[in-house]
Design a protein around this motif. Structure first.
Motif, PDB file in Angstrom:
ATOM      1  N   VAL A 371       0.859  -1.173   0.000  1.00  9.61           N
ATOM      2  CA  VAL A 371       0.000   0.000   0.000  1.00  9.61           C
ATOM      3  C   VAL A 371       0.904   1.235   0.000  1.00  9.61           C
ATOM      4  CG1 VAL A 371      -1.749   1.265   1.314  1.00  9.61           C
ATOM      5  CG2 VAL A 371      -1.795  -1.254   1.241  1.00  9.61           C
ATOM      6  N   PRO A 372       0.743   2.112  -0.989  1.00  7.26           N
ATOM      7  CA  PRO A 372       1.594   3.310  -1.000  1.00  7.26           C
ATOM      8  C   PRO A 372       1.310   4.153   0.254  1.00  7.26           C
ATOM      9  CG  PRO A 372       0.237   3.135  -3.005  1.00  7.26           C
ATOM     10  CD  PRO A 372      -0.230   2.081  -2.068  1.00  7.26           C
ATOM     11  N   ILE A 373       2.373   4.607   0.903  1.00  3.40           N
ATOM     12  CA  ILE A 373       2.196   5.364   2.152  1.00  3.40           C
ATOM     13  C   ILE A 373       2.558   6.821   1.866  1.00  3.40           C
ATOM     14  CG2 ILE A 373       2.847   5.511   4.600  1.00  3.40           C
ATOM     15  CD1 ILE A 373       1.719   2.746   3.978  1.00  3.40           C
ATOM     16  N   PRO A 374       1.592   7.728   2.050  1.00  2.00           N
ATOM     17  CA  PRO A 374       1.930   9.149   1.834  1.00  2.00           C
ATOM     18  C   PRO A 374       3.052   9.574   2.793  1.00  2.00           C
ATOM     19  CG  PRO A 374      -0.414   8.850   2.397  1.00  2.00           C
ATOM     20  CD  PRO A 374       0.231   7.505   2.505  1.00  2.00           C
ATOM     21  N   TRP A 404     -10.317  -8.058   5.739  1.00  2.00           N
ATOM     22  CA  TRP A 404     -11.258  -9.150   6.052  1.00  2.00           C
ATOM     23  C   TRP A 404     -12.564  -9.032   5.280  1.00  2.00           C
ATOM     24  CZ3 TRP A 404      -9.291 -13.143   8.541  1.00  2.00           C
ATOM     25  CH2 TRP A 404      -8.180 -12.949   9.359  1.00  2.00           C
ATOM     26  N   ASN A 405     -13.051  -7.785   5.142  1.00  2.25           N
ATOM     27  CA  ASN A 405     -14.329  -7.621   4.433  1.00  2.25           C
ATOM     28  C   ASN A 405     -14.400  -6.218   3.824  1.00  2.25           C
ATOM     29  OD1 ASN A 405     -15.229  -5.807   6.487  1.00  2.25           O
ATOM     30  ND2 ASN A 405     -15.945  -7.535   7.726  1.00  2.25           N
ATOM     31  N   ALA A 406     -15.542  -5.890   3.242  1.00  2.00           N
ATOM     32  CA  ALA A 406     -15.655  -4.625   2.489  1.00  2.00           C
ATOM     33  C   ALA A 406     -16.203  -3.483   3.346  1.00  2.00           C
ATOM     34  CB  ALA A 406     -16.535  -4.845   1.264  1.00  2.00           C
ATOM     35  N   LEU A 407     -16.401  -3.710   4.630  1.00  2.00           N
ATOM     36  CA  LEU A 407     -16.931  -2.650   5.494  1.00  2.00           C
ATOM     37  C   LEU A 407     -15.856  -1.587   5.760  1.00  2.00           C
ATOM     38  CD1 LEU A 407     -18.749  -4.905   8.124  1.00  2.00           C
ATOM     39  CD2 LEU A 407     -19.809  -3.446   6.350  1.00  2.00           C
ATOM     40  N   PRO A 408     -16.274  -0.412   6.247  1.00  2.00           N
ATOM     41  CA  PRO A 408     -15.259   0.570   6.660  1.00  2.00           C
ATOM     42  C   PRO A 408     -14.302  -0.097   7.662  1.00  2.00           C
ATOM     43  CG  PRO A 408     -17.459   1.544   6.755  1.00  2.00           C
ATOM     44  CD  PRO A 408     -17.655   0.092   6.424  1.00  2.00           C
ATOM     45  N   ASN A 409     -13.020   0.140   7.519  1.00  2.00           N
ATOM     46  CA  ASN A 409     -11.953  -0.501   8.311  1.00  2.00           C
ATOM     47  C   ASN A 409     -11.717  -1.966   7.938  1.00  2.00           C
ATOM     48  OD1 ASN A 409     -11.199   1.807   9.738  1.00  2.00           O
ATOM     49  ND2 ASN A 409     -12.809   1.466  11.273  1.00  2.00           N
ATOM     50  N   GLU A 419      -9.100   5.221  13.533  1.00  2.00           N
ATOM     51  CA  GLU A 419      -8.443   4.970  12.249  1.00  2.00           C
ATOM     52  C   GLU A 419      -7.274   3.987  12.427  1.00  2.00           C
ATOM     53  OE1 GLU A 419      -6.608   8.425  10.614  1.00  2.00           O
ATOM     54  OE2 GLU A 419      -6.655   7.620   8.574  1.00  2.00           O
ATOM     55  N   ALA A 420      -7.146   3.065  11.492  1.00  2.00           N
ATOM     56  CA  ALA A 420      -6.081   2.060  11.602  1.00  2.00           C
ATOM     57  C   ALA A 420      -4.708   2.725  11.568  1.00  2.00           C
ATOM     58  CB  ALA A 420      -6.200   1.056  10.465  1.00  2.00           C
ATOM     59  N   TRP A 421      -3.721   2.088  12.186  1.00  2.00           N
ATOM     60  CA  TRP A 421      -2.387   2.695  12.358  1.00  2.00           C
ATOM     61  C   TRP A 421      -1.668   2.925  11.031  1.00  2.00           C
ATOM     62  CZ3 TRP A 421       2.785   0.591  12.038  1.00  2.00           C
ATOM     63  CH2 TRP A 421       2.847  -0.726  11.562  1.00  2.00           C
ATOM     64  N   LEU A 422      -2.011   2.103  10.016  1.00  2.00           N
ATOM     65  CA  LEU A 422      -1.508   2.345   8.656  1.00  2.00           C
ATOM     66  C   LEU A 422      -2.715   2.345   7.721  1.00  2.00           C
ATOM     67  CD1 LEU A 422       1.698   0.099   8.378  1.00  2.00           C
ATOM     68  CD2 LEU A 422       1.610   2.611   8.297  1.00  2.00           C
ATOM     69  N   PRO A 423      -2.612   3.022   6.592  1.00  2.00           N
ATOM     70  CA  PRO A 423      -3.777   3.096   5.699  1.00  2.00           C
ATOM     71  C   PRO A 423      -4.148   1.732   5.115  1.00  2.00           C
ATOM     72  CG  PRO A 423      -1.831   4.143   4.705  1.00  2.00           C
ATOM     73  CD  PRO A 423      -1.462   3.800   6.114  1.00  2.00           C
ATOM     74  N   LEU A 424      -5.418   1.595   4.806  1.00  2.00           N
ATOM     75  CA  LEU A 424      -5.902   0.378   4.141  1.00  2.00           C
ATOM     76  C   LEU A 424      -5.607   0.459   2.657  1.00  2.00           C
ATOM     77  CD1 LEU A 424      -9.441   0.251   5.741  1.00  2.00           C
ATOM     78  CD2 LEU A 424      -7.672  -1.500   6.004  1.00  2.00           C
ATOM     79  N   ALA A 425      -5.518  -0.717   2.038  1.00  2.00           N
ATOM     80  CA  ALA A 425      -5.361  -0.760   0.578  1.00  2.00           C
ATOM     81  C   ALA A 425      -6.595  -0.152  -0.076  1.00  2.00           C
ATOM     82  CB  ALA A 425      -5.205  -2.205   0.136  1.00  2.00           C
ATOM     83  N   ALA A 426      -6.373   0.581  -1.180  1.00  2.00           N
ATOM     84  CA  ALA A 426      -7.498   1.223  -1.856  1.00  2.00           C
ATOM     85  C   ALA A 426      -8.483   0.175  -2.381  1.00  2.00           C
ATOM     86  CB  ALA A 426      -6.966   2.078  -3.012  1.00  2.00           C
ATOM     87  N   ASN A 427      -7.996  -1.013  -2.719  1.00  2.00           N
ATOM     88  CA  ASN A 427      -8.873  -2.030  -3.322  1.00  2.00           C
ATOM     89  C   ASN A 427      -9.428  -3.032  -2.310  1.00  2.00           C
ATOM     90  OD1 ASN A 427      -6.672  -3.547  -2.668  1.00  2.00           O
ATOM     91  ND2 ASN A 427      -6.251  -4.309  -4.739  1.00  2.00           N
ATOM     92  N   TYR A 428      -9.443  -2.646  -1.032  1.00  2.00           N
ATOM     93  CA  TYR A 428      -9.822  -3.656  -0.028  1.00  2.00           C
ATOM     94  C   TYR A 428     -11.275  -4.111  -0.156  1.00  2.00           C
ATOM     95  CZ  TYR A 428     -12.562  -0.649   3.121  1.00  2.00           C
ATOM     96  OH  TYR A 428     -13.533   0.147   3.659  1.00  2.00           O
ATOM     97  N   THR A 429     -12.104  -3.307  -0.816  1.00  2.00           N
ATOM     98  CA  THR A 429     -13.506  -3.743  -0.932  1.00  2.00           C
ATOM     99  C   THR A 429     -13.629  -4.939  -1.888  1.00  2.00           C
ATOM    100  OG1 THR A 429     -13.852  -2.024  -2.568  1.00  2.00           O
ATOM    101  CG2 THR A 429     -14.587  -1.528  -0.335  1.00  2.00           C
ATOM    102  N   GLU A 430     -12.638  -5.120  -2.758  1.00  2.00           N
ATOM    103  CA  GLU A 430     -12.649  -6.334  -3.611  1.00  2.00           C
ATOM    104  C   GLU A 430     -11.700  -7.406  -3.081  1.00  2.00           C
ATOM    105  OE1 GLU A 430     -11.627  -3.607  -6.555  1.00  2.00           O
ATOM    106  OE2 GLU A 430     -13.445  -2.865  -5.594  1.00  2.00           O
TER     107      GLU A 430
END
Ligand code: NOJ
Length: 543
Positions: A371-374, A404-409, A419-430
């Motif tokens: 996951v790209p980290i700003p 784990w799933n497509a819900l927020p977080n 908010e999670a300690w590192l960002p989630l992957a942009a494609n986590y909903t898939e």
């Protein structure tokens, strides 16, 4: 096919190890950081993958200057991750499911907040002064020698109060212990016993080869092979790594393990074969059960090169040494990012069908990517210290929350959690466990089939290995084909490393039964003379 329950082999030989980075697996209390109760909640998922042993990256009390690899107390749990009672529950639940639990042992260095170091730095005549590595300044007041930290800058930090430098091969908050002091040796053995008495099944030992340093503190020479990528690579680390004396120390650790039933130790060793093999020890003087073999992480993704690498490793492995393979961990860019999503299936087929113990990194089973980290969110110390090469040395991208799933977080924490300690992957909903579980062709479905196939096949779990020559130079350059054989069962693994169709042309008579394709869309008889692999396809074929 028969069961692999083969009494001749031990769990760490036939089983698959699954690495969990506790901060990132599952957050049960909603603070945005994973924890032990979270892992316990997910054990059924892990069991269902077909995993034999779970290895936890450090969960000890730590000020988190290196996210837990700076240990402030070896015999407790970081409150962020839970309590010792939570740990006991986790261990019991792992065992209840017939799995094993391994901990990360970090013996080379402690946190600068560990009570041992607080004592050591308090005065030159403190009884623990010599538990760490203190040196006088050079005549000009500078560092005692040219040794470097893996994380940038010198490996020495000056302590104003006592007027000496202490050694740290990582960040300055990670002082190196002095294993030439026998009290330190014994203290670390006590740490091992503490966890082994609880029933922990083994350890992954952090930077095992760094525990001894040159007694004369000689400058390290400039490396003739420096590629300019990292400042650390500039020196040839002959006085801080893989010293002959480290092997005595490891033998002593092995003796502690051997005084318990059925425990194991895997050492963290990034080494070429000749040096790696030494870490197995000898039948009389054993060392690691497994010294990690990271070649698949470091290798260029090229069929001929990978074949050569596997053949070479197999050729030099002593007869009584058990092989092992790894595709990813918390220090390396994600597999799927390194070699691409299509080849990630091929790579997993390789990992799970080679001879030896595979170690899988959490999330690789669903095809997670870096996951790209700003820039403003970078947390990993080497990336913070060396921003100009953060893309090379930064490890945050491969440590992001499990999807784990497509819900927020992403089901990592509750939708309304911090908010999670590192960002989630942009494609986590898939790309997530829930979604992939309902898709019979997903990465996860593929991974589980592969794990099940491995488990059910004596040839794949414990069989011999032999790589095969292919009919044409083109196939030979793009594909890697090998045979595994045990108990009268023969399995052929054919992997296409290219994005083009490849006719394999095997000089074997007749046909075999294709039992698994990376694409999960074909099975059944195949004629060897006509065997063709589609782009990025790998197949397992029963002979
Ligand atoms: C190796 C570990 O895998 C890495 O994450 C850590 O930063 C260093 N050792 C120092 O403990």
């Amino acid at each position: 096919m028969t069961s692999n329950a083969n009494p001749k082999y031990l769990w760490w030989q036939t089983g698959v190890v699954y690495q969990i980075y506790p901060r990132s697996y599952m957050d049960a209390n909603g603070d945005g950081i994973g924890d032990l109760p979270g892992i316990t909640q997910r054990l059924d998922y892990i069991k269902d993958l077909g995993v034999e042993a779970v290895w936890l990256s450090p969960m000890y009390p730590s000020p988190m200057h290196d996210f837990g690899y700076d240990v402030a107390d070896y015999c407790d749990v970081n409150p962020t991750f839970g309590t010792l009672a939570d740990f006991d529950v986790l261990l019991a639940e792992v065992h209840k499911r017939g799995m094993k639990l391994m901990l990360d042992l970090v013996p080379n260095h402690t946190s600068s907040e560990h009570p041992w170091f607080l004592e050591s730095r308090s005065s030159r005549d403190n009884p623990k002064r010599d538990w760490y590595i203190w040196r006088d300044p050079a005549p000009d007041g500078g560092v005692p020698n040219n040794w470097l930290s893996h994380f940038g800058g010198p490996a020495w930090t000056f302590d104003e109060k006592t007027g000496q430098y202490y050694l740290h091969q990582f960040v300055k908050q990670q002082p190196d212990l002095n294993y030439r002091n026998l009290e330190v040796v014994e203290a670390m053995r006590d740490v091992m016993r503490f966890w082994l008495d609880k029933g922990v099944d083994g350890f992954r030992v952090d930077v095992i080869g760094l525990m001894m340093k040159d007694e004369q503190f000689r400058d390290e020479p400039i490396s003739p092979n420096w590629d300019g990528r990292t400042p650390f690579g500039k020196l040839d680390h002959i006085y801080t790594a893989n010293l002959p004396e480290v092997h005595d120390l490891i033998r002593g650790m092995r003796k502690v393990l051997d005084s318990y039933d059925d425990r194991m130790m895997v050492g963290e060793t990034y080494l070429p074969n000749d040096m790696l093999m030494v870490y197995y020890g000898t039948p009389e003087q054993r060392e690691c059960h497994l010294p990690f073999n990271f070649q698949l992480i470091l290798a260029p993704w090229d069929a001929a090169k990978v074949r050569k690498m596997v053949d070479d490793y197999e050729a030099v492995l002593p007869a009584d040494a058990w092989p092992n393979w790894v595709l990813g961990n918390h220090d390396q860019h994600r597999l799927s990012t390194r070699i691409g999503a299509h080849q990630a299936r091929v790579a997993n087929m390789l990992l799970l069908t080679l001879r030896g113990t595979p170690t899988c990194y959490y999330g690789d089973e669903i095809g997670m990517q870096d996951v790209p980290i700003p820039a403003h969110m970078i947390q990993d110390p080497p990336a913070v210290n060396m921003p100009e090469i953060a893309h090379i040395v930064g490890r945050d991208p491969e440590r992001t929350p499990m999807q784990w799933n497509a819900l927020p977080n992403a089901g990592f924490s509750a939708p309304d959690a911090k908010e999670a300690w590192l960002p989630l992957a942009a494609n986590y909903t898939e790309v997530n466990v829930e979604q992939e579980s309902s898709n019979p062709y997903s990465f996860l479905s593929y991974f589980k089939k592969l794990m099940a196939l491995r488990k059910s096949s004596p040839a794949l779990t414990v069989g011999s290995y032999r790589s095969l020559e292919l009919g044409s130079p083109k196939a030979q350059a793009s594909c890697f084909v090998y045979e595994r054989q045990a108990e009268g069962q023969r399995m052929l693994v054919a992997l296409n490393f290219s994005a083009r169709e490849q006719k394999i042309g095997l000089s074997l008579p007749g046909s075999g039964k294709l039992v698994l394709s990376t694409r999960l869309d074909r099975e059944g008889d195949v004629q060897f003379a006509d065997l063709t692999l589609r782009p990025n396809e790998g197949c397992v074929i029963a002979l």
